[in-house]
Design a protein around this motif. Sequence first.
Motif, PDB file in Angstrom:
ATOM      1  N   VAL A  99       0.853  -1.080   0.043  1.00 56.94           N
ATOM      2  CA  VAL A  99       0.106  -0.041   0.084  1.00 56.94           C
ATOM      3  C   VAL A  99       0.775   1.348   0.182  1.00 56.94           C
ATOM      4  N   LEU A 108      -3.109   9.918  -5.720  1.00 56.39           N
ATOM      5  CA  LEU A 108      -4.573   9.935  -5.373  1.00 56.39           C
ATOM      6  C   LEU A 108      -4.895  11.313  -4.654  1.00 56.39           C
ATOM      7  N   ASN A 110      -7.361  13.703  -2.340  1.00 53.26           N
ATOM      8  CA  ASN A 110      -7.925  13.527  -1.051  1.00 53.26           C
ATOM      9  C   ASN A 110      -9.177  12.707  -1.087  1.00 53.26           C
ATOM     10  N   GLU A 112     -10.021  10.629  -3.168  1.00 56.99           N
ATOM     11  CA  GLU A 112      -9.983   9.259  -3.258  1.00 56.99           C
ATOM     12  C   GLU A 112      -9.327   8.335  -1.949  1.00 56.99           C
ATOM     13  N   ILE A 113      -8.617   9.233  -1.370  1.00 60.41           N
ATOM     14  CA  ILE A 113      -7.788   8.682  -0.293  1.00 60.41           C
ATOM     15  C   ILE A 113      -9.121   8.425   1.134  1.00 60.41           C
ATOM     16  N   GLU A 114      -9.922   9.468   1.071  1.00 60.63           N
ATOM     17  CA  GLU A 114     -11.267   9.258   1.952  1.00 60.63           C
ATOM     18  C   GLU A 114     -11.930   7.849   1.494  1.00 60.63           C
ATOM     19  N   GLN A 115     -12.245   7.737   0.098  1.00 58.77           N
ATOM     20  CA  GLN A 115     -12.610   6.442  -0.217  1.00 58.77           C
ATOM     21  C   GLN A 115     -12.006   5.264   0.462  1.00 58.77           C
ATOM     22  N   LEU A 116     -10.659   5.385   0.414  1.00 58.13           N
ATOM     23  CA  LEU A 116     -10.075   4.336   0.989  1.00 58.13           C
ATOM     24  C   LEU A 116     -10.210   4.173   2.618  1.00 58.13           C
ATOM     25  N   GLU A 117     -10.227   5.317   3.049  1.00 61.48           N
ATOM     26  CA  GLU A 117     -10.354   5.217   4.504  1.00 61.48           C
ATOM     27  C   GLU A 117     -11.607   4.708   5.077  1.00 61.48           C
ATOM     28  N   MET A 119     -13.124   2.632   3.437  1.00 59.99           N
ATOM     29  CA  MET A 119     -12.995   0.924   2.944  1.00 59.99           C
ATOM     30  C   MET A 119     -12.540   0.244   4.392  1.00 59.99           C
ATOM     31  N   LEU A 120     -11.481   1.040   4.783  1.00 56.52           N
ATOM     32  CA  LEU A 120     -10.794   0.453   5.979  1.00 56.52           C
ATOM     33  C   LEU A 120     -11.443   0.501   7.099  1.00 56.52           C
ATOM     34  N   ALA A 121     -12.607   1.511   7.511  1.00 55.04           N
ATOM     35  CA  ALA A 121     -13.165   1.596   8.455  1.00 55.04           C
ATOM     36  C   ALA A 121     -14.254   0.745   8.194  1.00 55.04           C
ATOM     37  N   GLN A 123     -13.867  -2.370   6.899  1.00 52.26           N
ATOM     38  CA  GLN A 123     -13.429  -3.441   7.310  1.00 52.26           C
ATOM     39  C   GLN A 123     -13.125  -3.705   8.870  1.00 52.26           C
TER      40      GLN A 123
ATOM     41  N   HIS B  96      -8.386   1.480  -5.803  1.00 47.75           N
ATOM     42  CA  HIS B  96      -9.250   1.147  -4.835  1.00 47.75           C
ATOM     43  C   HIS B  96      -9.615  -0.192  -5.321  1.00 47.75           C
ATOM     44  N   ILE B 113      -4.880  -2.470  10.184  1.00 42.94           N
ATOM     45  CA  ILE B 113      -5.694  -1.521   9.678  1.00 42.94           C
ATOM     46  C   ILE B 113      -5.513  -0.062  10.043  1.00 42.94           C
ATOM     47  N   GLU B 117      -4.432   3.258   8.003  1.00 45.15           N
ATOM     48  CA  GLU B 117      -5.317   4.637   8.162  1.00 45.15           C
ATOM     49  C   GLU B 117      -4.101   5.571   8.405  1.00 45.15           C
ATOM     50  N   MET B 119      -1.055   5.861   7.395  1.00 38.94           N
ATOM     51  CA  MET B 119      -0.434   6.045   5.993  1.00 38.94           C
ATOM     52  C   MET B 119      -1.279   6.929   5.004  1.00 38.94           C
ATOM     53  N   LEU B 120      -2.524   6.686   5.098  1.00 36.04           N
ATOM     54  CA  LEU B 120      -3.519   7.706   4.379  1.00 36.04           C
ATOM     55  C   LEU B 120      -3.440   8.854   4.864  1.00 36.04           C
ATOM     56  N   LYS B 124      -2.536  12.300   2.773  1.00 45.67           N
ATOM     57  CA  LYS B 124      -3.530  13.581   2.762  1.00 45.67           C
ATOM     58  C   LYS B 124      -2.749  14.793   3.358  1.00 45.67           C
TER      59      LYS B 124
END
Lengths: 129, 129
Positions: A99, A108, A110, A112-117, A119-121, A123, B96, B113, B117, B119-120, B124
């Motif tokens: 990653v 990416l 911001n 897009e990064i938030e979308q990833l965040e 996803m992590l949440a 999970q 994604h 995870i 986070e 890292m993300l 940002k």
Amino acid sequence: MKADVKLSEFELDVMNILWQLGKASAPEVHEKIKLDKDVSYSTVKTIIDRLEQKACLMRAEQQGRTIYYAPAIEREAFSTPLLKGFLKRMFAGDPHKMVAQLLDNEQLDNSEIEQLENMLAAQKAKNNK
Amino acid sequence: MKADVKLSEFELDVMNILWQLGKASAPEVHEKIKLDKDVSYSTVKTIIDRLEQKACLMRAEQQGRTIYYAPAIEREAFSTPLLKGFLKRMFAGDPHKMVAQLLDNEQLDNSEIEQLENMLAAQKAKNNK
DNA sequence: AGGTTGTGTCTACAAATGTAGAGATATAAG
DNA sequence: CTTATATCTCTACATTTGTAGACACAACCT
């Protein structure tokens, strides 16, 4: 699902086009491939034929002489083992390294990064259930 | 750095071992490889020789007759272009999709995870600068 | 109906990859 | 010093992959 089907790089390129388009004729695939590299129609058709032999794609439809091919296997059937192998080979099996590199390579923004965040949440929520 | 060096799967396996160990002799590499698949010493040595030809590894040291090899190229020099290619081929270039699959494949616990986070968040912050 | 064209089929071959045996030989062991 | 052993070197070959030409032929055009 056949677990031991190995696809070459070129074969994957073709599958990728099919996965994107849903279905396509050999000349159409050829067009797409030519955007990347200059190969003859025969070459592409050979790859398609081999993929058909491996039962990775099927003849979906025919219009006149033209055959339309469609994937016979889901993208995930390949991406899952490939991703695992790739992770193991190139990142010593450590998802974080992967990653990190991904963030470094791709720009990416911001949102897009938030979308990833998100996803992590999600999970994490699943983990906690 | 040579941008056009392509390594086969087997060659990558060997490089991976070298990257992990820092340096190793051919018999040692053979040992490691045999944990995964049963190939003869000659086979492994041939791969090593080819990697040496491609200047991907070098003779670092010699003890008696035994040659110790070490990587001549950083892991990142390969992982970067490979990751890009892999992303493009298997995930239509969409990070994604790749991360989603990664989360699905690997069982990451909450603390892992959270590392992601972080890292993300760092990324940002960098974006906002 | 006859020619043209776009596709498909078949065949071939060079390069890359995976695989390994035979033999040489330096070092270690006695 | 001789022998045994572990490594290396060299050579070879089967398989897979990338590449494409030659030819066949159905379908479209006029």
